[in-house]
Design an enzyme around this catalytic site. Structure first.
Site, short mmCIF file in Angstrom:
data_model
loop_
_atom_site.label_atom_id
_atom_site.label_comp_id
_atom_site.label_asym_id
_atom_site.label_seq_id
_atom_site.Cartn_x
_atom_site.Cartn_y
_atom_site.Cartn_z
N SER A 272 46.60 34.39 48.05
CA SER A 272 46.39 34.32 46.61
C SER A 272 46.31 32.86 46.18
CB SER A 272 47.53 35.07 45.90
OG SER A 272 47.24 35.23 44.53
N ASN A 273 46.53 32.57 44.91
CA ASN A 273 46.50 31.19 44.42
C ASN A 273 47.48 31.04 43.27
OD1 ASN A 273 45.00 31.64 41.80
ND2 ASN A 273 43.56 32.53 43.26
N HIS A 274 47.55 29.83 42.72
CA HIS A 274 48.60 29.50 41.75
C HIS A 274 48.26 29.82 40.30
CE1 HIS A 274 51.27 27.66 44.60
NE2 HIS A 274 50.31 26.89 45.07
N SER A 275 47.16 30.53 40.04
CA SER A 275 46.82 30.82 38.65
C SER A 275 47.94 31.60 37.96
CB SER A 275 45.52 31.64 38.60
OG SER A 275 45.31 32.10 37.28
N ALA B 179 41.10 33.32 38.43
CA ALA B 179 40.93 32.55 39.66
C ALA B 179 40.80 33.57 40.79
CB ALA B 179 42.13 31.64 39.88
#
Ligand code: CTP
Ligand code: CA
Length: 227
Positions: A33-36, A99
């Site tokens: 995943s990502n930091h959004s 994101a």
């Protein structure tokens, strides 16, 4: 809300907003995943609703509350986000703030991947996720106004214009993530609003203020252009 006397320039308009990260499973216990945080997308959904639009927010996994007066569809991965957006069409306005993970593993393991006795880490084979914005922007049910976001660290305007053309968007809100403004999870954002022929740098402001200013522009656009 009976006490809400604010102007409703987007009354009668349908809007779709994507927000948050997507989460792509590797196996039953692991994911990419990502930091959004979802703060910017959720603020835009709230501002559109405040302006009178009927808003459907398609959100990846976030830890912030649902905005008021917005219908929320919660999804996990990019493929599900695309399906939720497609089901929500037609709409007048679509704003793609999520994101979206660019890749997913091409075959998720149905059981937890165990450490190999040889000590070799697993080789994860990845495939590209669908581009949700491009599918809508270049699609048959294209909303009258399609807005994308882009996080860039260099050549912000050139890269944003390239995305605008490729994805069939009217506007790209370009995040300048090269600045030390802690965009991911932070409360402030420094953006440029980029269209095919215009490029406007906005001062650093809160994500709520970015949302309010963007929705002001959207309302102006529906005032001046009959769509
Ligand atoms: N986007 C999308 N679906 C994807 C990837 C991106 O809908 N699979 C949308 C984002 O929500 C955003 C815009 O496309 O509105 C730009 O996302 P960005 O990650 O900046 O662009 P990419 O095309 O993925 O290019 P790159 O990450 O390589 O810069
Ligand atoms: Ca990307």
């Amino acid at each position: 809300d009976l006490l809400d006397n604010t102007p409703k320039p987007l009354a009668g308009k349908r809007a779709i907003v994507t927000s948050g990260p997507t989460r792509e499973d590797i196996d039953p216990v692991r994911y990419i995943s990502n930091h959004s945080s979802g703060k910017q997308g959720h603020a835009i959904a709230a501002a559109l609703a405040q302006a009178g639009a009927e808003v459907l927010l398609v959100s990846g996994p976030v830890s912030i509350p649902d905005p008021h007066d917005v219908t929320v569809v919660n999804v996990i991965c990019a493929v599900d986000m695309q399906q939720a957006v497609d089901r929500a069409l037609p709409a007048d306005i679509a704003v793609f703030v999520a994101a979206v993970a660019d890749w997913r593993v091409d075959s998720q393991a149905s059981e937890k991947i165990k450490k190999d006795k040889s000590g070799k880490p697993p080789a994860l084979s990845m495939i590209e996720n669908p581009d949700i914005l491009a599918g809508v922007g270049n699609g048959k049910k294209r909303p009258a106004l399609v807005v994308g976001f882009a996080a860039e660290t260099e050549n912000v305007v050139d890269h944003a214009r390239a995305k605008l053309a490729k994805k069939g968007a009217d506007w790209i809100v370009a995040n300048d993530v090269s600045e030390e403004n802690n965009v991911f999870g932070g409360d402030a954002n420094t953006v440029r609003l980029i269209s095919a022929h215009d490029d406007e740098a906005w001062p650093k402001m809160s994500k709520e203020d970015v949302a309010a200013k963007l929705v002001e522009r959207i309302a102006q656009r529906f005032e001046t252009v009959s769509v």
